[in-house]
Design an enzyme around this catalytic site. Structure first.
Site, PDB file in Angstrom:
ATOM      1  N   SER A  71       0.838  -1.203   0.000  1.00  0.00           N
ATOM      2  CA  SER A  71       0.000   0.000   0.000  1.00  0.00           C
ATOM      3  C   SER A  71       0.877   1.259   0.000  1.00  0.00           C
ATOM      4  CB  SER A  71      -0.960  -0.035   1.193  1.00  0.00           C
ATOM      5  OG  SER A  71      -1.995   0.897   1.032  1.00  0.00           O
ATOM      6  N   ASP A 112      -5.719  -3.564  -2.863  1.00  0.00           N
ATOM      7  CA  ASP A 112      -4.706  -3.304  -1.835  1.00  0.00           C
ATOM      8  C   ASP A 112      -4.166  -4.592  -1.215  1.00  0.00           C
ATOM      9  OD1 ASP A 112      -3.411  -2.470   0.639  1.00  0.00           O
ATOM     10  OD2 ASP A 112      -4.387  -0.544   0.320  1.00  0.00           O
TER      11      ASP A 112
END
Length: 753
Positions: free
Chosen positions: A74, A218
């Site tokens: 991320s 993600d």
């Protein structure tokens, strides 16, 4: 030395002893690939909190510690990838502080990226409902992230040739999640921009990213702290910087971003415990970030400072590790040289309603040309700024000898939008504003819209714009406008005399040429209709209507950095016109008795006009800016009384021929010649709330016929409060003029029509 540092040194000594044992027992294998234990660095995800990793990187640079492998998830994948490419911690900090993070995490491009002809209508409506094939298509609320993608592409330019991430200055891997299966996907090759974007595609916030036959989101969903990945790469000692606080408590789930982030990361909680045990030097930055959510991009400076403070605590550990293992960084500036590219060919995919010829011509790129990253970015923004497209991505495929094939993937916006806004203004009252926008109406590469303000003072506006020319920098425009406004006549000492209705309509045809996205110039002709309808009064009154032709030339500049409360840039418009072919039906009465126009000095002869409006903003630090305004309305050879004079007063431009001025209401001064200057200081007291003191001075011709050299001065002062809201600007201003001697209040809610 504090207790925390003693703990890290104790753990470090243990790690070094293990490293020496590993080195001695595996000497033959080490000689072929290593000179000693390899150091891995893992950066966790955490949204805005991930910017605290920067401080850890700066401490590693200061200690001269060489990192052999790097993994991230991320936001950790973005910061980590930049460091792996060769950016120093200091340079990453400079980038993070420079970026407007709020604009990166939105589907709305920044104002400076919008084409000049689109800026006036852009982002001024509360609700925008797209229609496809006659049916409403509700927006998903998911961010496509064009601005973020372009910024990542700019930063990744030095490694555009490297499709294998192990060839970076530091071998790198990042983590994503297969949205279909929930499996961990380790990204170590391909397009680094796409990989970073996939690793941080928070479910329900960002659109999923397609890589190969997979759609990825993600990586924090399954592995937010990829220490295991660093071990798999060959790291013997792993330094792990963790900014994620894990699952948050109920009272900490404040924003929708927080809740969605929480829902997406349940699975990672178990994986973290395993990763934590494998981490040799664990840096719990998360304990310092409890007051910051993953969405706290308005607190970038504070988060970075927390990371730097934690980095200073860890510096002795990093320094001792570098000295003990002789793992010193030879050069902090590791970023490779980035050369220009020569485009061998350009290919566009994803076009359904749009014309590929229009796309390529608007791009202004040609095969065989050499371009920098900045030029490619400007080219994409030039097309994106037309608002025909939701997202435009590109890839560069090396073909040898410095040549690249450019592949562009475009996703179009729906052709039809229905929009809605509300407005309240001291002059025009409350309005409900409806807008219908249609692209490619009748002919391709065009935009049409009709807007209507439903109010006691109604307005109507229609516009058609067609892109023309080989580079699509020319534009042909047709327009129509109507307003019906209640105004008040004032006498020379600024006291009320009588109410009247001012109706104005025009039909316009023009040509313009755009220079980039901020400047345009051109010429056109308007047919104008003007009607005055005063209430009966014992005063001399002007009543009736007239129509005329106005042939004009114009120059416009709009480089403002944002729509509401800008802090930098210039808004400038100048128009010179020649008014002719008048057909007057105007009458002048005195107490109901008609007067001869010649005896009253009123003549509808041809005349010339010059109108200038300018706003210039100068930033003063982060929270404040100076605003300088200049307005000029000047009629030459003019003898028509109030018919086409300038209406001085008010805080916003809401009526024809208005010259906004602090301290007086619209129409308290009416003059055929007026020049005004104003200055204001815009200060953001708290987030989105502004205090705006303002002062102004004006000079105007006291003769309504403009045939006398009698000029008067006007001064005004005001203190305003403003709020930048989802509904538009909300403003209240207390103001005073020396000439009227009265304290007045002016209110505006939402964008004006």
């Amino acid at each position: 030395m504090n207790q925390g540092q003693l703990y890290y040194f104790g753990r470090l000594i243990f790690v070094l002893l293990l490293g020496q044992l590993f080195f001695c027992t595996s000497l033959q294998a080490q000689q072929s690939a290593h000179n000693g234990p390899k150091i891995g660095l893992t950066l966790s995800g955490g949204g805005a909190r991930g910017l605290a990793h920067i401080g850890i990187l700066e401490a590693i640079d200061s200690a001269g510690l060489k990192i052999d492998y790097l993994t991230g998830t991320s936001m950790g994948s973005i910061v980590g990838a930049l460091y792996a490419m060769g950016y120093s911690g200091d340079s990453i900090e400079a980038v993070a502080r420079r970026l407007d993070w709020n604009s990166l995490f939105t589907n709305q491009p920044v104002l400076t990226d919008i084409s000049y002809e689109e800026k006036n209508e852009y982002n001024k409506y509360i609700i925008e409902i797209p229609f496809e094939y006659g049916r409403p298509k509700l927006a998903s609320g998911v961010i496509s992230g064009e601005a973020l993608w372009l910024e990542l592409a700019k930063l990744s330019w030095p490694v555009k040739d490297k499709k294998d991430f192990s060839t970076f200055d530091i071998p790198f891997k990042c983590i994503a999640t297969d949205v279909a299966t929930g499996e961990i996907v380790t990204l170590d090759s391909g397009e680094i921009v796409t990989s970073m974007r996939a690793s941080m595609a928070i479910p329900s916030i960002f659109t999923a990213v397609k890589i190969g036959n997979r759609k990825l989101v993600d990586g924090g969903v399954v592995r937010n702290f990829p220490v295991i990945t660093a071990k798999d790469m060959g790291a013997d000692i792993v330094i792990g910087s963790n900014v994620s606080g894990g699952l948050r408590k109920a009272d900490q789930l404040v924003t929708p971003f927080d809740i969605l982030y929480q829902l997406g990361f349940y699975k990672d909680a178990a994986d973290f415990e395993k990763a934590r045990k494998l981490c040799d030097i664990y840096i719990p930055v998360n304990t310092e970030l409890e007051n910051y959510s993953a969405a706290a991009f308005n607190s970038v400076d504070s988060i970075i400072e927390i990371g730097k403070r934690k980095g200073r605590e860890m510096y002795p550990v990093f320094k001792h590790l570098a000295d003990s293992l002789n793992a010193h960084l030879a050069n902090v500036n590791r970023l490779p040289f980035s050369a220009d590219v020569e485009l061998s060919s350009i290919h566009v995919s994803g076009l359904v309603h749009s014309d590929e010829k229009f796309f390529l011509q608007r791009l202004h790129l040609k095969p065989g040309g050499c371009y920098t990253n900045a030029q490619l970015r400007e080219a994409i923004q030039r097309v994106y700024g037309t608002r025909f497209f939701k997202q435009i991505l590109y890839k560069l495929h090396p073909e040898g000898y410095g040549q690249y094939r450019m592949e562009i993937a475009a996703e179009e916006n729906p052709l039809t939008y229905v929009k809605f806004a509300i407005n309240y203004n001291t002059l025009t009252g409350a309005s409900a504003i409806l807008n219908l926008t249609q692209r490619n109406f009748v002919v391709p590469n065009s935009r049409s819209f009709v807007s209507m303000a439903i109010s006691e003072n109604p307005r109507l506006k229609a516009q058609y714009f067609k892109y023309l020319g080989r580079s699509r920098s020319f534009g042909f425009g047709l327009g129509a406008y109507y307003e019906n406004t209640a105004l008040t006549f004032y006498d020379e000492d600024l006291t009320k005399m009588q109410l009247y209705r001012n109706k104005y309509a025009n039909v316009d045809i023009n040509l313009q040429y755009s220079l980039g996205g901020n400047v345009a110039f051109g010429a056109g002709t308007r047919w104008e209709y003007i009607k005055y309808k005063p209430q009966y009064s014992p005063f001399v009154e002007v009543r009736g209507s007239t129509n005329q032709l106005n042939t004009y030339a114009f120059l416009g500049v709009n480089s403002l950095n944002r729509k509401m409360y800008p802090t930098s840039g210039l808004l400038f418009n100048i128009e010179g016109g020649y008014i002719y072919n008048q057909h007057s039906g105007i009458n002048v009465n005195n107490g109901g008795v008609p007067l001869d126009l010649d005896s009253a000095g009123i003549r509808f002869n041809n005349y010339q006009r010059l109108v200038v409006n300018a706003k210039y903003y100068v930033p003063l630090g982060i929270k404040s800016a100076l605003e300088f305004d200049g307005n000029l309305g000047w009629n030459f050879n003019y003898h028509e009384s109030v018919v086409s004079s300038y209406i001085v007063g008010g805080m916003n431009d809401v009526v024809r021929n208005q010259v906004p001025f602090i301290g007086v209401f619209e129409g308290e001064v009416i003059s055929p010649k007026v020049a005004a200057v104003q200055a204001a200081w815009q200060y953001e007291v708290v987030r989105n709330i502004y205090a705006i003191p303002r002062v102004g001075a004006a000079l105007y011709n006291s003769s309504l016929l403009g045939n006398q050299s009698t000029y008067s001065g006007l001064t005004g002062y005001g203190l305003g409060a403003g709020y930048s809201s989802r509904l538009g600007p909300i403003e209240a201003t207390m103001m005073y003029s020396d000439q009227s001697g009265k304290l007045k209040f002016y209110v505006n809610f939402g964008f004006n029509f």
